[in-house]
Design an enzyme around this catalytic site. Structure first.
Site, mmCIF file in Angstrom:
data_model
loop_
_atom_site.group_PDB
_atom_site.id
_atom_site.type_symbol
_atom_site.label_atom_id
_atom_site.label_comp_id
_atom_site.label_asym_id
_atom_site.label_seq_id
_atom_site.Cartn_x
_atom_site.Cartn_y
_atom_site.Cartn_z
ATOM 1 C CD GLU A 160 -2.970 -1.227 2.201
ATOM 2 O OE1 GLU A 160 -4.083 -1.630 1.849
ATOM 3 O OE2 GLU A 160 -2.712 -0.852 3.357
ATOM 4 C CB CYS A 194 3.266 7.410 3.302
ATOM 5 S SG CYS A 194 3.745 6.230 4.572
ATOM 6 C CB CYS A 207 7.025 -5.278 8.474
ATOM 7 S SG CYS A 207 8.376 -4.496 9.393
ATOM 8 C CB CYS A 212 6.203 -2.937 16.094
ATOM 9 S SG CYS A 212 7.909 -2.516 15.650
ATOM 10 C CB CYS A 217 2.886 -1.899 13.583
ATOM 11 S SG CYS A 217 3.017 -1.545 11.811
ATOM 12 C CB CYS A 269 1.149 5.962 11.676
ATOM 13 S SG CYS A 269 1.614 7.595 11.155
HETATM 14 N N1 SAH Z 1 9.451 0.190 9.874
HETATM 15 C C1 SAH Z 1 9.691 1.615 9.835
HETATM 16 C C2 SAH Z 1 8.811 2.321 8.823
HETATM 17 C C3 SAH Z 1 7.338 2.329 9.163
HETATM 18 S S1 SAH Z 1 6.911 3.937 9.633
HETATM 19 C C4 SAH Z 1 9.474 2.181 11.218
HETATM 20 O O1 SAH Z 1 8.972 1.482 12.069
HETATM 21 O O2 SAH Z 1 9.861 3.309 11.447
HETATM 22 C C5 SAH Z 1 5.349 3.706 10.383
HETATM 23 C C6 SAH Z 1 5.282 4.472 11.686
HETATM 24 O O3 SAH Z 1 3.993 4.246 12.282
HETATM 25 C C7 SAH Z 1 6.299 3.964 12.674
HETATM 26 O O4 SAH Z 1 6.757 5.023 13.454
HETATM 27 C C8 SAH Z 1 5.454 3.011 13.505
HETATM 28 O O5 SAH Z 1 6.022 2.730 14.735
HETATM 29 C C9 SAH Z 1 4.167 3.793 13.613
HETATM 30 N N2 SAH Z 1 3.026 2.953 13.991
HETATM 31 C C10 SAH Z 1 2.917 1.621 13.865
HETATM 32 N N3 SAH Z 1 1.725 1.195 14.312
HETATM 33 C C11 SAH Z 1 1.071 2.299 14.720
HETATM 34 C C12 SAH Z 1 -0.226 2.501 15.255
HETATM 35 N N4 SAH Z 1 -1.068 1.499 15.452
HETATM 36 N N5 SAH Z 1 -0.584 3.779 15.560
HETATM 37 C C13 SAH Z 1 0.254 4.805 15.335
HETATM 38 N N6 SAH Z 1 1.494 4.670 14.814
HETATM 39 C C14 SAH Z 1 1.893 3.428 14.511
#
Ligand code: SAH
Length: 345
Positions: free
Chosen positions: A87, A100, A107, A111, A114, A327
């Protein structure tokens, strides 16, 4: 099958075979400066256009397009040649348009909060698959100019630096976008941060911190066990010193998990130590994480605590959360196109 943006100029020249040499430059210009598909390159003879179209099919097939925020946010789902789904999100703001982009299908970082991490890893994207997302955004943004690129879509960009970096170089040299208008976001892959620091273009760095103590970060961002906070801070300090650029810390606000006064104090200490800027992200809901986001008043209070301690803070807007484009919400329904009819436009 390589897409058009996986070709080097030499590849193109080979593909063009007996055509006059200037055709390579023409096609390259069509792909990067004018951002056209081969069929639209009307300065080429029709036969050549058709031949190019057949030998260089797009790497991304549009599966679905959804928009929100009065059409100021658009999310595309694309199928790749192997059936993986990614996406991409385009966001318009007054005075700028940001895309973005995804760097992987799925991935591996896992985390907990996410959606992409919950779905697991399929593969790295090629440089051409990354570039075609940018090309799509350039075209869709017209007549506005695409001004910013954030590597904050699906995947961990610094897990495959060798695919990421050639894409960044082409965005800079061939799409003609400034390195300073690009930001790479990472969970904290230290060797990747070091390579970014040594790289010759001043690309921005965002670190998804989310917790300021080892115990909590191990839980939220498992890769912390491999790259713990003190070593991560050292890499951020070196980036700051060597590039002169400010690092951003990303912090998703999770109710009762990472939003207490102690985390704020520790975060402020870390941010001060490397003079980082903090972005607070209201938690966006994901299917696999039954925890709520921090209420807005507490986000404000958390911000005040950080600011009182001398840190600069931005609270991120939650663009596209109603279409799962915000995000942490990019997941592409299991990351596979199986059973989904391709819709081509
Ligand atoms: N893998 C890289 C790039 C992804 S950026 C990274 O983690 O930085 C996506 C961003 O959204 C990251 O900062 C991630 O931690 C954040 N994110 C992930 N899940 C989220 C959620 N449920 N709510 C808000 N931010 C989230």
């Amino acid at each position: 099958m390589p897409g058009p943006y996986d070709q080097s100029q030499d590849d193109l020249a080979a593909l063009l075979g007996d055509e006059p040499a200037f055709r390579t430059r023409q096609v390259w210009d069509g792909l990067y400066r004018r951002v056209l598909r081969p069929t639209e390159m009307t300065d080429l003879p029709l036969g050549l256009r058709q031949r190019l179209d057949a030998s260089l099919p797009a790497a991304l097939s549009l599966l679905d397009q959804r928009s929100s925020d009065a059409d100021q946010t658009v999310k595309w789902s694309f199928a790749l040649h192997d059936g993986s789904v990614i996406e991409t999100v385009l966001m318009h703001y007054p005075g700028r348009s940001t895309v973005c982009v995804s760097s992987q299908a799925g991935c591996a970082m896992a985390c907990s909060f996410c959606a992409t991490g919950q779905a697991g890893f399929r593969r790295h994207l090629t440089s051409g698959e990354i570039l075609e997302q940018v090309a799509t955004a350039v075209r869709a943004a017209r007549p506005r100019r695409l001004s910013n690129i954030v590597f904050m879509g699906m995947g961990e960009p610094l897990a495959s630096f060798d695919n990421l970096w050639p894409a960044i170089e082409r965005i800079h040299a061939d799409f003609g976008m400034g390195a300073r208008s690009m930001t790479v976001s990472t969970v904290g892959i230290i060797p990747g941060i070091r390579r970014l620091t040594a790289a010759p273009l001043p690309v921005g760095l965002a670190v998804s911190l989310h917790a300021a103590t080892e115990e909590l970060r191990n839980e939220l961002v498992p890769v912390n066990k491999r790259y713990p906070i003190p070593a991560l801070m050292e890499a951020c300090a070196d980036y700051r010193r060597e590039t002169g650029r400010r690092v951003s810390f990303e912090w998703a606000m999770i109710d009762g998990v990472n939003d207490d006064d102690a985390q704020a104090a520790e975060l402020a200490r870390l941010a001060r130590s490397v003079r980082a800027h903090v972005n607070l992200i209201p938690l966006n809901p994901t299917p696999g994480y039954p925890v709520r986001g921090t209420p807005p008043e507490r986000i404000e209070a958390f911000r005040s605590l950080l600011e009182r301690d001398g840190t600069t803070v931005t609270i991120r807007s939650t663009r596209g959360s109603d279409i799962d484009a915000a995000c942490g919400q990019l997941a592409a329904a299991g990351s596979s196109a199986t059973g989904v009819r391709l819709r081509r436009r």
